[in-house]
Design a protein around this motif. Structure first.
Motif, PDB file in Angstrom:
ATOM      1  N   GLY A 163       0.799  -1.212   0.000  1.00 50.04           N
ATOM      2  CA  GLY A 163       0.000   0.000   0.000  1.00 50.04           C
ATOM      3  C   GLY A 163       0.839   1.272   0.000  1.00 50.04           C
ATOM      4  O   GLY A 163       0.314   2.367   0.191  1.00 50.04           O
ATOM      5  N   CYS A 164       2.150   1.144  -0.216  1.00 51.52           N
ATOM      6  CA  CYS A 164       2.992   2.347  -0.274  1.00 51.52           C
ATOM      7  C   CYS A 164       2.619   3.169  -1.511  1.00 51.52           C
ATOM      8  O   CYS A 164       2.058   2.632  -2.466  1.00 51.52           O
ATOM      9  CB  CYS A 164       4.473   1.970  -0.327  1.00 51.52           C
ATOM     10  SG  CYS A 164       4.979   1.180  -1.865  1.00 51.52           S
ATOM     11  N   GLU A 165       2.930   4.448  -1.483  1.00 50.26           N
ATOM     12  CA  GLU A 165       2.658   5.282  -2.660  1.00 50.26           C
ATOM     13  C   GLU A 165       3.739   5.113  -3.716  1.00 50.26           C
ATOM     14  O   GLU A 165       3.474   5.152  -4.909  1.00 50.26           O
ATOM     15  CB  GLU A 165       2.610   6.767  -2.251  1.00 50.26           C
ATOM     16  CG  GLU A 165       1.405   7.133  -1.414  1.00 50.26           C
ATOM     17  CD  GLU A 165       1.441   8.603  -0.954  1.00 50.26           C
ATOM     18  OE1 GLU A 165       0.649   8.939  -0.073  1.00 50.26           O
ATOM     19  OE2 GLU A 165       2.277   9.391  -1.461  1.00 50.26           O
ATOM     20  N   ALA A 166       4.992   4.952  -3.261  1.00 52.79           N
ATOM     21  CA  ALA A 166       6.107   4.867  -4.200  1.00 52.79           C
ATOM     22  C   ALA A 166       7.237   4.073  -3.556  1.00 52.79           C
ATOM     23  O   ALA A 166       7.266   3.896  -2.336  1.00 52.79           O
ATOM     24  CB  ALA A 166       6.594   6.272  -4.567  1.00 52.79           C
ATOM     25  N   ALA A 167       8.162   3.611  -4.397  1.00 52.25           N
ATOM     26  CA  ALA A 167       9.293   2.843  -3.878  1.00 52.25           C
ATOM     27  C   ALA A 167      10.455   2.989  -4.830  1.00 52.25           C
ATOM     28  O   ALA A 167      10.270   3.218  -6.025  1.00 52.25           O
ATOM     29  CB  ALA A 167       8.917   1.365  -3.741  1.00 52.25           C
ATOM     30  N   LEU A 168      11.663   2.846  -4.306  1.00 48.62           N
ATOM     31  CA  LEU A 168      12.820   2.768  -5.187  1.00 48.62           C
ATOM     32  C   LEU A 168      13.819   1.769  -4.616  1.00 48.62           C
ATOM     33  O   LEU A 168      13.806   1.463  -3.423  1.00 48.62           O
ATOM     34  CB  LEU A 168      13.456   4.136  -5.446  1.00 48.62           C
ATOM     35  CG  LEU A 168      14.032   4.978  -4.321  1.00 48.62           C
ATOM     36  CD1 LEU A 168      15.323   4.397  -3.798  1.00 48.62           C
ATOM     37  CD2 LEU A 168      14.311   6.372  -4.851  1.00 48.62           C
ATOM     38  N   THR A 169      14.662   1.254  -5.520  1.00 48.56           N
ATOM     39  CA  THR A 169      15.618   0.217  -5.144  1.00 48.56           C
ATOM     40  C   THR A 169      17.033   0.724  -5.363  1.00 48.56           C
ATOM     41  O   THR A 169      17.313   1.351  -6.384  1.00 48.56           O
ATOM     42  CB  THR A 169      15.395  -1.043  -6.008  1.00 48.56           C
ATOM     43  OG1 THR A 169      14.023  -1.401  -5.943  1.00 48.56           O
ATOM     44  CG2 THR A 169      16.243  -2.206  -5.503  1.00 48.56           C
ATOM     45  N   VAL A 170      17.890   0.470  -4.399  1.00 42.85           N
ATOM     46  CA  VAL A 170      19.320   0.768  -4.544  1.00 42.85           C
ATOM     47  C   VAL A 170      20.103  -0.499  -4.192  1.00 42.85           C
ATOM     48  O   VAL A 170      19.507  -1.563  -4.008  1.00 42.85           O
ATOM     49  CB  VAL A 170      19.755   1.955  -3.650  1.00 42.85           C
ATOM     50  CG1 VAL A 170      19.264   3.277  -4.220  1.00 42.85           C
ATOM     51  CG2 VAL A 170      19.278   1.774  -2.222  1.00 42.85           C
ATOM     52  N   ASN A 171      21.425  -0.379  -4.088  1.00 37.08           N
ATOM     53  CA  ASN A 171      22.239  -1.593  -3.975  1.00 37.08           C
ATOM     54  C   ASN A 171      22.190  -2.303  -2.636  1.00 37.08           C
ATOM     55  O   ASN A 171      22.461  -3.487  -2.555  1.00 37.08           O
ATOM     56  CB  ASN A 171      23.685  -1.273  -4.336  1.00 37.08           C
ATOM     57  CG  ASN A 171      23.844  -1.129  -5.826  1.00 37.08           C
ATOM     58  OD1 ASN A 171      23.191  -1.854  -6.582  1.00 37.08           O
ATOM     59  ND2 ASN A 171      24.650  -0.197  -6.269  1.00 37.08           N
ATOM     60  N   ASN A 172      21.912  -1.603  -1.567  1.00 36.14           N
ATOM     61  CA  ASN A 172      21.750  -2.251  -0.264  1.00 36.14           C
ATOM     62  C   ASN A 172      21.056  -1.270   0.675  1.00 36.14           C
ATOM     63  O   ASN A 172      20.829  -0.110   0.325  1.00 36.14           O
ATOM     64  CB  ASN A 172      23.095  -2.732   0.301  1.00 36.14           C
ATOM     65  CG  ASN A 172      24.150  -1.652   0.236  1.00 36.14           C
ATOM     66  OD1 ASN A 172      23.881  -0.508   0.589  1.00 36.14           O
ATOM     67  ND2 ASN A 172      25.327  -1.996  -0.240  1.00 36.14           N
ATOM     68  N   ASN A 173      20.721  -1.758   1.848  1.00 40.04           N
ATOM     69  CA  ASN A 173      19.968  -0.921   2.772  1.00 40.04           C
ATOM     70  C   ASN A 173      20.812   0.250   3.280  1.00 40.04           C
ATOM     71  O   ASN A 173      20.294   1.339   3.530  1.00 40.04           O
ATOM     72  CB  ASN A 173      19.445  -1.774   3.927  1.00 40.04           C
ATOM     73  CG  ASN A 173      18.507  -1.015   4.833  1.00 40.04           C
ATOM     74  OD1 ASN A 173      17.887  -0.043   4.418  1.00 40.04           O
ATOM     75  ND2 ASN A 173      18.421  -1.439   6.073  1.00 40.04           N
ATOM     76  N   ALA A 174      22.109   0.037   3.430  1.00 45.23           N
ATOM     77  CA  ALA A 174      22.985   1.141   3.844  1.00 45.23           C
ATOM     78  C   ALA A 174      22.841   2.301   2.850  1.00 45.23           C
ATOM     79  O   ALA A 174      22.746   3.471   3.239  1.00 45.23           O
ATOM     80  CB  ALA A 174      24.436   0.668   3.919  1.00 45.23           C
TER      81      ALA A 174
END
Ligand SMILES: *Cc1c(COP(=O)(O)O)cnc(C)c1O
Length: 464
Positions: A141-152
């Motif tokens: 139910g999030c409005e938006a999301a993005l992905t990067v290389n790791n959580n750090a």
């Protein structure tokens, strides 16, 4: 040996010719590496002759020595190991193993071309990570999301985007260090923001945040203390309270959930971990999690929440430097798609398959393993109940019951056995306790049991 032993030394050409025979070393190693290895062996032999040591100059012997040298060089190449440590999310062993679906998706996307940044409908340029975002919207139910290389990287991008040149408020009780040099104060500093510590180590109240807000404050950061717990006289501001403080001062709230999960694990009788949905429902503006912890996907960092903030993070030039490749996105997308069939999730996501196995199941497997070990007068193998951890900063203090096979030998130390297990054709990584080698069944796939038994037998072969 003749009067001139140097004349007996075979030439590199002769060795290469022998290596070219069917089934010979040239089938296993490139010519250039073989040549270098032969030269190194021949140098050693010349030196030995000079020292008047007796040495074996047979071609066969030199070929074998060169092969051992090249095998040793190759030992630290990335390869499969068997994780007998009992820790399914072992960072040193690569954290979450990927599902078949994720592997298939990586193959598909990477062996040729893929619509990584291409919109097939319109025939125009598309947005990298678009499909991952779509699935995450449906799941959380999030409005938006993005992905990067790791959580750090996700935390760094969030702090840099939302708080550079300003202050970040974080509870003193949450200034954590996670294994592998992730320290919240350093991450905030590197993100060009000023850390302002709030409250005390053991107690931080909402009112402490309230009174710490200044005109320079840009962000309230909550961090899941993944790998430790403060017990006793403690208090921390709940995320609802932080959201409330944020709302009243017009400040975004970011929560680093660490492992995070998209499902309530207590339904598998596992210790409950905070879910992404819990945090979003409480009103947290941006939540960040790792892709390769409890989620069970590839190494990645996911930031999800309000589009206003995610859009700003996407525009940050830092995002370009942190963006993931097509293999990561393919694996992540396929992993997330599995969460749309929650009933099958434990069977499909390997790390969950490992974590949900019951003690009874593990005991049956441990018995099978013990029976498959060749009996040997000096080696004893015993099945025992034990306790372990999931690893990866998930369920930090919650011990999970497990079952182990303990191996000890009257002819060899536990250190030596553990070393032989590591040096086998597929390394087996085990723990040692009380001079016994402990093979923990928690992180071993059922399908790997026959192989594991063989590898242990091979390691113990020469112990008589
Ligand atoms: C594991 C963890 C991180 C680091 O995540 P990576 O994906 O390894 O970069 C950051 N914060 C918390 C709370 C964690 O548990």
């Amino acid at each position: 040996m003749s009067t001139n032993p140097f004349a007996e030394i075979p030439s590199v050409d002769a060795l290469l010719e022998a290596a070219a025979a069917p089934g010979g070393l040239l089938e296993r190693f490139p010519r250039s590496r073989l040549k270098a290895a032969f030269n190194a062996e021949l140098d050693g032999l010349r030196n030995a002759i000079r020292r008047n040591e007796s040495c074996d100059l047979h071609i066969e012997w030199i070929l074998q020595a060169a092969a051992r040298r090249l095998e040793a060089d190759d030992r630290d190449r990335m390869r499969r190991v068997i994780n007998a440590t009992g820790i399914p999310l072992h960072t040193n062993l690569g954290r979450a193993p990927l599902s078949c679906e994720a592997l298939e998706a990586v193959r598909d996307a990477a062996s040729g071309y893929a619509n990584l940044e291409y919109d097939i409908d319109s025939g125009k340029r598309g947005r990298r990570g678009h499909a991952v975002e779509t699935i995450l919207r449906r799941l959380t139910g999030c409005e938006a999301a993005l992905t990067v290389n790791n959580n750090a990287a996700a935390v760094m991008l969030a702090v840099n985007t939302l708080a550079a040149d300003g202050e970040v408020l974080t509870s003193r009780g949450e200034l954590v260090e996670i294994g592998g040099s992730f320290r919240i104060p350093d991450v905030i500093a590197t993100s060009k923001a000023q850390l302002r510590e709030v409250g005390t180590t053991n107690r931080t109240r909402a009112a402490d945040f309230e009174s710490a807000v200044t005109p320079q404050t840009r962000l309230l950061l909550k961090v899941h203390p993944s790998n430790y717990r403060i017990e006793g006289f403690t208090e921390s501001a709940t995320r609802e309270q932080l959201v409330d403080v944020g709302r009243r001062h017009g400040l975004p709230v970011v929560e680093d959930l660490g492992s995070g999960s998209l499902i309530d694990l207590s339904r598998f009788e596992l210790p409950a971990e905070p879910t992404v949905q819990d945090a979003l429902q409480a009103g947290v503006d941006v939540v960040t999690i790792s892709g390769d912890k409890l989620l069970g996907g590839p190494q990645a960092g996911i930031a999800l929440g309000k589009s206003e903030f995610i859009a700003r993070m996407r525009k940050n030039p830092l995002f370009r430097a942190l963006r993931p490749d097509k293999m990561t996105l393919a694996a992540l997308e396929a992993t997330l798609a599995l969460y749309e069939r929650p009933d099958e999730i434990a069977a499909r996501v390997p790390v969950l398959t490992l974590l949900v196995a019951t003690s009874d199941e593990l005991r049956t497997r441990a018995d099978r393993l013990r029976k498959a070990l060749r009996s040997n007068s000096t080696v004893t193998a015993t099945v025992a109940d034990s306790e372990g951890f999931s690893g990866g900063g998930a369920m930090p203090m919650e011990r999970i019951p497990t079952v182990v096979v303990e191996i000890e030998s009257s002819a060899m130390s536990a250190q030596d056995i553990a070393r032989r297990l590591r040096m086998g054709r597929i390394p087996v990584i085990a723990r040692i306790r009380d001079d016994r080698v402990v093979i923990d069944l928690r992180a071993i796939f059922e399908n790997d049991l026959p192989l594991l038994a063989e590898l242990i037998n091979e390691a113990l072969e020469c112990v008589t």
